[in-house]
Motif scaffolding. Structure first.
Motif, PDB file in Angstrom:
ATOM      1  N   PRO A 132      28.133   6.709 -27.654  1.00 37.57           N
ATOM      2  CA  PRO A 132      29.011   7.543 -28.487  1.00 37.57           C
ATOM      3  C   PRO A 132      29.569   6.821 -29.711  1.00 37.57           C
ATOM      4  O   PRO A 132      29.668   7.424 -30.784  1.00 37.57           O
ATOM      5  CB  PRO A 132      30.147   7.920 -27.527  1.00 37.57           C
ATOM      6  N   SER A 136      29.113   8.046 -33.693  1.00 32.97           N
ATOM      7  CA  SER A 136      30.163   8.244 -34.718  1.00 32.97           C
ATOM      8  C   SER A 136      29.871   7.414 -35.958  1.00 32.97           C
ATOM      9  O   SER A 136      30.018   7.894 -37.085  1.00 32.97           O
ATOM     10  CB  SER A 136      31.530   7.811 -34.187  1.00 32.97           C
ATOM     11  N   TYR A 157      24.712  12.342 -25.744  1.00 32.98           N
ATOM     12  CA  TYR A 157      25.871  12.002 -26.582  1.00 32.98           C
ATOM     13  C   TYR A 157      25.867  12.826 -27.867  1.00 32.98           C
ATOM     14  O   TYR A 157      24.817  13.207 -28.372  1.00 32.98           O
ATOM     15  CB  TYR A 157      25.872  10.503 -26.893  1.00 32.98           C
ATOM     16  N   GLY A 160      31.096  13.898 -31.489  1.00 31.53           N
ATOM     17  CA  GLY A 160      32.530  14.162 -31.332  1.00 31.53           C
ATOM     18  C   GLY A 160      32.863  15.521 -31.929  1.00 31.53           C
ATOM     19  O   GLY A 160      31.990  16.364 -32.137  1.00 31.53           O
ATOM     20  N   ASP A 161      34.146  15.717 -32.216  1.00 28.83           N
ATOM     21  CA  ASP A 161      34.567  17.034 -32.723  1.00 28.83           C
ATOM     22  C   ASP A 161      34.247  17.207 -34.199  1.00 28.83           C
ATOM     23  O   ASP A 161      34.381  18.293 -34.750  1.00 28.83           O
ATOM     24  CB  ASP A 161      36.078  17.220 -32.528  1.00 28.83           C
TER      25      ASP A 161
END
Ligand SMILES: C[S@@+](CC[C@H](N)C(=O)[O-])C[C@H]1O[C@@H](n2cnc3c(N)ncnc32)[C@H](O)[C@@H]1O
Length: 294
Positions: A132, A136, A157, A160-161
């Motif tokens: 993860p 990012s 994975y 994220g948001d």
């Protein structure tokens, strides 16, 4: 450093990772490991490539390609071309040997390279099975370097948001229990959106008028307003999937529904006129840019 390495091992666990522990340690020392070598099970590879609708015209790039299984499968089963990069020279050699043995070395190749140095611009499909934190870190590169319409598929994975997946699926994969203790896989799909942020001058054919659009964008989401005759209207029902765009504008008696394609600084398509005057063509030109918000 040690803690980061222990976390990496916990997330992508199993006997297979021992094979490339030395490479993972080197990457951790560089401060940017995508995790140790853990191959994606064949059943998950097949589903990733199906979800991305890989075909003979695609160029599939796997960042952190391990033993090459994703790119090799894309070439053998879907006749695609492709490329893989990995920091582990042994895995890269194994992948190139497999490509020759399987008779696909004319269409795929593997190279020792850090994922951050890879050129993503050729890829129509990007595949990922990376930790993860690496996801990012890679997000800006993926969003900016891939062409609009390119598909990104990731095993387990996500980004994220920040950049929400356009689609995902979870299914049972019993053999993963022995690898990371979870007998399931999740596959995420993103379609790289065209960049639409900025001011646009839109004309509707046949004297049906025009608008000044002011658009703001966050990945595949956009919003904004349209100005005509001194009156500002909010963009309604905005949709952006790759280069395909759709939105509606309130036109008093009804709604104009625009659909079309974005190509750099121009857009064009057809609009169903809310005034009941049928469907006509529209074009738009970007007159001022604005960085896409991330
Ligand atoms: C979990 S494995 C995935 C292998 C393959 N993509 C698959 O799905 O079967 C992650 C791979 O990324 C490689 N890797 C980790 N950090 C990297 C980096 N910074 N640059 C290039 N490769 C990296 C590792 O050597 C490992 O082979």
């Amino acid at each position: 450093m040690r803690k980061a390495y222990r976390n990496a091992l916990a997330l992508l666990n199993g006997a297979a990772l021992l094979l490339s522990a030395a490479a993972a340690v080197r990457a951790v020392e560089l401060g940017r490991t995508g995790g140790p070598y853990v191959p994606t099970p064949q059943v998950v590879v097949d589903q990733m490539l199906r979800m991305a609708e890989v075909g003979a015209n695609d160029f599939v790039l796997d960042l952190g390609s391990g033993d090459g299984v994703i790119v090799l499968t894309a070439a053998r089963q879907f006749k695609a071309r492709g490329f893989g990069v990995d920091i582990d020279p042994e895995l890269v050699k194994l992948s190139n040997d497999s490509a020759r043995r399987l008779g696909v070395a004319d269409r795929v190749a593997f190279q020792v390279q850090d994922v951050f140095n890879a050129d993503l611009s050729r890829a129509s499909v990007l595949t990922l099975y990376l930790l993860p934190s690496m996801m990012s870190d890679l997000l800006p590169k993926v969003f900016l370097e891939l062409k609009p319409g390119a598909r990104v598929v990731s095993h387990d994975y996500h980004f994220g948001d920040d950049w929400q997946a356009d689609d995902y699926m979870t299914f049972d994969v019993p053999e993963k229990e022995a690898i990371n203790g979870v007998p399931r896989a999740t596959i995420y799909l993103w379609i790289v959106p065209a960049k639409v942020a900025g001011k646009w001058r839109l004309s509707i054919e046949g004297g049906a008028g025009g608008y000044e659009l002011d658009l703001k964008q966050k990945f595949q989401m956009f919003e904004g307003s349209a100005l005509a005759g001194g009156k500002s209207t909010k963009i309604e029902l905005p949709q952006l999937r790759g280069e395909a765009i759709r939105f509606a504008l309130n036109a008093g008696a009804g709604r104009h529904v625009f659909s079309g394609r974005v190509s750099g600084d121009s857009m064009q398509g057809t609009v169903e006129l809310g005034t009941g005057r049928g469907t006509v063509r529209w074009t738009a030109t970007r007159v001022a840019t604005q960085a896409a918000a991330r």
